[in-house]
Design an enzyme around this catalytic site. Structure first.
Site, mmCIF file in Angstrom:
data_model
loop_
_atom_site.group_PDB
_atom_site.id
_atom_site.type_symbol
_atom_site.label_atom_id
_atom_site.label_comp_id
_atom_site.label_asym_id
_atom_site.label_seq_id
_atom_site.Cartn_x
_atom_site.Cartn_y
_atom_site.Cartn_z
ATOM 1 N N ASP A 137 0.803 -1.220 0.000
ATOM 2 C CA ASP A 137 0.000 0.000 0.000
ATOM 3 C C ASP A 137 0.834 1.267 0.000
ATOM 4 O OD1 ASP A 137 -2.566 -0.892 -0.004
ATOM 5 O OD2 ASP A 137 -2.763 -0.992 2.164
HETATM 6 C C1 BGC Z 1 -2.683 -3.842 4.653
HETATM 7 C C2 BGC Z 1 -2.497 -4.687 3.437
HETATM 8 C C3 BGC Z 1 -1.246 -4.275 2.710
HETATM 9 C C4 BGC Z 1 -0.063 -4.278 3.638
HETATM 10 C C5 BGC Z 1 1.204 -3.801 2.982
HETATM 11 C C6 BGC Z 1 -1.431 -3.874 5.484
HETATM 12 O O1 BGC Z 1 -1.577 -3.014 6.551
HETATM 13 O O2 BGC Z 1 -3.764 -4.341 5.386
HETATM 14 O O3 BGC Z 1 -3.615 -4.546 2.605
HETATM 15 O O4 BGC Z 1 -1.054 -5.187 1.689
HETATM 16 O O5 BGC Z 1 -0.327 -3.461 4.750
HETATM 17 O O6 BGC Z 1 1.196 -2.468 2.681
#
Ligand code: BGC
Length: 812
Positions: A483
């Protein structure tokens, strides 16, 4: 240093020192009604949705930590204490907290009085039941004063924290015998209320917080408790609470039980009132009556235990490694159930207001859970797919209460659609239920746009195909799984969120090698589904796209010693030796290895060797390296984190299994196991003072080698780490893997493991599997027999009728 120990026979973690390095919590309830409870009884309850139906109030960012919860105060002459140590923090003569499967028992002892509190949400019940047993262990009688306490939230957890000009005037309660009702907004648009009841006549009550607490007092010193006398306050606005006051006389050796019920009720519109202004309490009374004796409560707890016996019996192992066995048999599966229920919404790191159910998160959570309750997995898949758009893109999150896509977060994360193929195929492999693909599933929650679920898989697949960049690699959109790799944001404004700010995709060349690997893995799954359905033309078409992707990765995604991570907006490489920082990343190397891209030319081996050399450290595999040390506007949030934390070179535990699975594909069982053990919480119990979070569940992140404090974990419980690790250990290391036509047995273990046993229930049959490894290999099934009959040349147990089977597997 340890703060407790595992009790595997009871499936409990026993905390013996209340001052844990962080609140160590547990979850009560596994459908509809939920509570979070810490080892000192802090936490809160909600119905279905931690944002829209918050029942009790909790303060994050509090000082002292973990303030607020369901508290019992015991006043014994001049001493005031609580069984969970907090909030009074009176030194206890004895303390113990047992977190079990959806229940918690907290026991404190002071001056010869012991108080044992059991907390749980009985199955199919919209209430948290609390049984408090007080025992006088002294030789003289005791006259105690007992006060209960819980603080109501005004339903919407966001408004509850900010709209004070309204909130301070809306609160309403009703008092009826030993039941204290919270009915704020019931007379207008709400048809629900909450209550807190006790199964004995009371000597007083309070429902107004300031009357109970005293305006300038903390939770540890409520005025009413200090004075030893309830004020009989009725809340009008301000902050409604519920507190019972009970005078308890105990003879020497005597025990008395008190059962408190914290419940939630919804009434039909025309059944809301008993009389003008008086709520209809029928349903509340029903719940209260169901649990008003110790026998009834004990029976409900026994029922909950049986429920868990059953759930956990689907997959059990005996490897001779105590810590591994307790993770696989108990805690990892339990955490998978919890992440399934909550996605990333409510924990002591997730406020319950920010995030609903994640599209990618919930699909991934399924793979750790589907063998436990496939029916709920089925329902979940349909809920998730209903938030997809007709072009295959999807809402990044949806709200559990409404099941509608969350507009605040929106769409545009280009990995999201592929995970639906993972979730759906994992479900079919476990159950054999192909009918799910015929289910009519709306797009954008609009029934008029409904199509069979299979159509959703097609548009998911095509969303990648229709969004390729200049190298024939998938465009990243807002971000892929990471993200924080925001290649189209260019954010200068600290007031905007990287995830929701305008995405400048126009003219962008930002491509993701992570999605490329993901597409190859789940694109092949899609091809296989098509073939199984006899859709051969579609299978051919899809296969060509997969082959093209493999070619593009080989041509434009290889950096010499590992797979690149991405191309940025301008088409520059990320995760390359050409970069000063962030030269190598875990995600693309994990997914391209899992996809086996270039395995025949040694690419996978090289990539995984590079991961070992550049990313591995004492506490796990870091996400990228060297860590970013300045803000790169063209990379976004990833470079905002201090080095070693979160997505900037933290050990993001969720993605370590991708490398581990890659290692098992290469057959390197020793390496796979070493990585697995490093982040496995039961193996970290002895360094709890450093690790900080619970030794019984995975955390999202452990600070990496570049961090200020390597080894310190954050964000435990709600993380895809749970399902990915369970999936990895159960299906790839122990190697017991459901497939469409049977159960594949293909372990990849350390060479010095000589044997292990497992029991796996699969499509109605129960298999007792014994794997032996006489020659000390890592991988390779030499012989497999079922009830003494050898299965010719394969490592798959075919589908068999209901019954018990003994399976012998020899590696070599
Ligand atoms: C989120 C995921 C994401 C991950 C890496 C997590 O906090 O829930 O959707 O893939 O972070 O960024």
């Amino acid at each position: 240093m340890k703060f407790g120990h595992f009790d595997d026979d009871n499936r409990e973690y026993v905390i013996t020192n209340p001052a844990t390095p962080w609140p160590w919590i547990n979850y009560l309830g596994n459908k509809d009604f939920f509570s979070l409870i810490s080892n000192t009884a802090g936490g809160y309850a909600f119905y279905k949705d931690a944002k829209f139906r918050r029942l009790t109030r909790y303060r994050y960012n509090n000082v002292p930590m973990d303030s607020g919860g369901r508290y019992f105060y015991i006043k014994d002459d001049k001493t005031i204490w609580s069984p969970g140590w907090k909030p009074c923090k009176t030194k206890l003569d004895q303390y113990e907290c047992r977190h079990g499967m959806n229940y918690t028992k907290i026991k404190g002892e002071k001056d010869g009085v012991s108080a044992e509190a059991l907390f749980f949400v009985p199955l199919n019940t919209h209430a948290e039941v609390q049984k408090l047993s007080l025992t006088n262990n002294t030789k003289s009688s005791k006259n105690l004063k007992l006060f209960s306490f819980t603080e109501w939230a005004l339903w919407n957890a966001v408004a509850d924290m900010e709209n004070f000009q309204r909130n301070f005037s809306t609160g309403e309660v009703e008092i009826d015998g030993s039941t204290l009702y919270h009915k704020t907004e019931y007379k207008e648009r709400r048809n629900h209320f909450a209550f807190y009841s006790v199964n004995t006549p009371i000597d007083g009550y309070d429902t107004d917080r300031e009357s109970f607490m005293g305006l300038y007092n903390g939770f540890h010193e409520p005025q009413v408790v200090l004075e030893g006398q309830a004020k009989m306050s009725t809340a009008h606005g301000w902050s409604p609470i519920a507190s019972h006051y009970i005078e308890v006389d105990l003879q020497p050796g005597e025990t008395k039980d008190f059962i408190f019920t914290l419940g939630y009720v919804e009434n039909d519109e025309d059944n809301k009132w008993e009389s003008k202004g008086v709520i209809n309490k029928d349903k509340a009374n029903e719940i209260i009556a169901k649990f008003n004796t110790s026998d009834k409560v004990d029976a409900a707890l026994a029922e909950l235990r049986t429920y868990w016996d059953d759930l956990l019996s689907n997959y059990t192992v005996n490897t001779g490694h105590e810590k591994l066995d307790r993770m696989v048999n108990i805690w990892n599966q339990y955490q998978c159930m919890i992440t399934f229920c909550f996605s990333r919404s409510a924990s002591f790191f997730e406020s319950g207001i920010g995030r609903g159910m994640g599209f990618r998160d919930s699909n991934q959570d399924l793979i750790g859970f589907v063998h436990q309750i496939p029916d709920r997995a089925r329902e979940r898949i349909i809920d998730i797919a209903s938030t997809q758009f007709p072009d295959g893109s999807c809402y990044h999150q949806y709200q559990p209460l409404t099941k509608k896509g969350n507009n605040d977060i929106g769409s545009g994360f280009n990995d999201d659609p592929m995970w639906l193929i993972l979730g759906t195929t994992a479900y079919i492999k476990e159950t054999g239920d192909w009918s799910i693909l015929d289910e009519q599933v709306p797009y954008d929650n609009d029934e008029s746009l409904a199509q069979p679920l299979f159509h959703h898989l097609t548009v998911s697949f095509d969303h990648v195909v229709n969004n390729l960049g200049p190298h024939g690699l998938p465009l990243i959109g807002r971000a892929d799984w990471n993200d924080c790799l925001n290649l189209n944001c260019f954010s200068r404004d600290p007031n905007e969120s990287f995830q929701t700010t305008e995405n400048k995709t126009e003219g962008s060349k930002a491509e993701s090698l992570m999605i490329a690997g993901l597409f190859v893995v789940y694109g092949r799954e899609y091809v296989e589904v098509c073939r199984k359905l006899g859709k051969n033309e579609e299978a051919e078409r899809a296969q060509q796209h997969v082959d093209n992707m493999v070619r593009s990765v080989k041509a434009h995604g290889w950096d010499g010693d590992w797979f690149l991570r991405a191309y940025d907006f301008f088409g520059n490489k990320i995760g390359s030796q050409e970069n000063d920082e962030g030269q190598i990343f875990i995600e693309s190397n994990g997914w391209c290895s899992m996809a086996g891209i270039g395995i025949e030319d040694g690419l996978v081996e090289k990539a995984l060797n590079s991961v070992k050399e550049k990313l591995d450290c004492e506490y796990g595999i870091v996400l990228n390296n060297p860590a970013y040390t300045k803000y790169y506007i063209e990379y976004g949030e990833i470079s905002t984190y201090p080095k070693g934390y979160k997505e900037n070179a933290g050990i993001f535990c969720h993605n370590n299994p991708w490398i581990i699975i890659g290692e098992t594909i290469l057959g390197r069982g020793d390496q796979a196991w070493e990585y697995f053990r490093k982040i496995c919480p039961a193996y970290l119990e002895d360094i709890s003072e450093l690790h900080k979070t619970e030794p019984y569940v995975y955390a999202q992140m452990i600070a990496g080698k570049d961090a200020f404090k390597p080894g310190e974990a954050k964000n435990s419980w709600l993380t895809g780490t749970a399902s990915w690790n369970f999936y990895t250990i159960s299906q790839y290391i122990l190697g017991i893997r459901p497939d469409y036509d049977g159960l594949i047995i293909d372990p990849c273990i350390p060479a010095d493991w000589r044997s292990f046993e497992a029991t796996r229930k699969f499509r109605g049959a129960t298999f007792k599997i014994r794997v032996t490894n006489p020659n000390g290999v890592n991988k390779g099934v030499k012989r497999l027999s079922i009830d003494g009959e050898e299965v010719e040349g394969g490592n798959m147990i075919p589908l068999l009728p209901k019954g018990h089977y003994t399976v012998e597997v020899e590696l070599g």
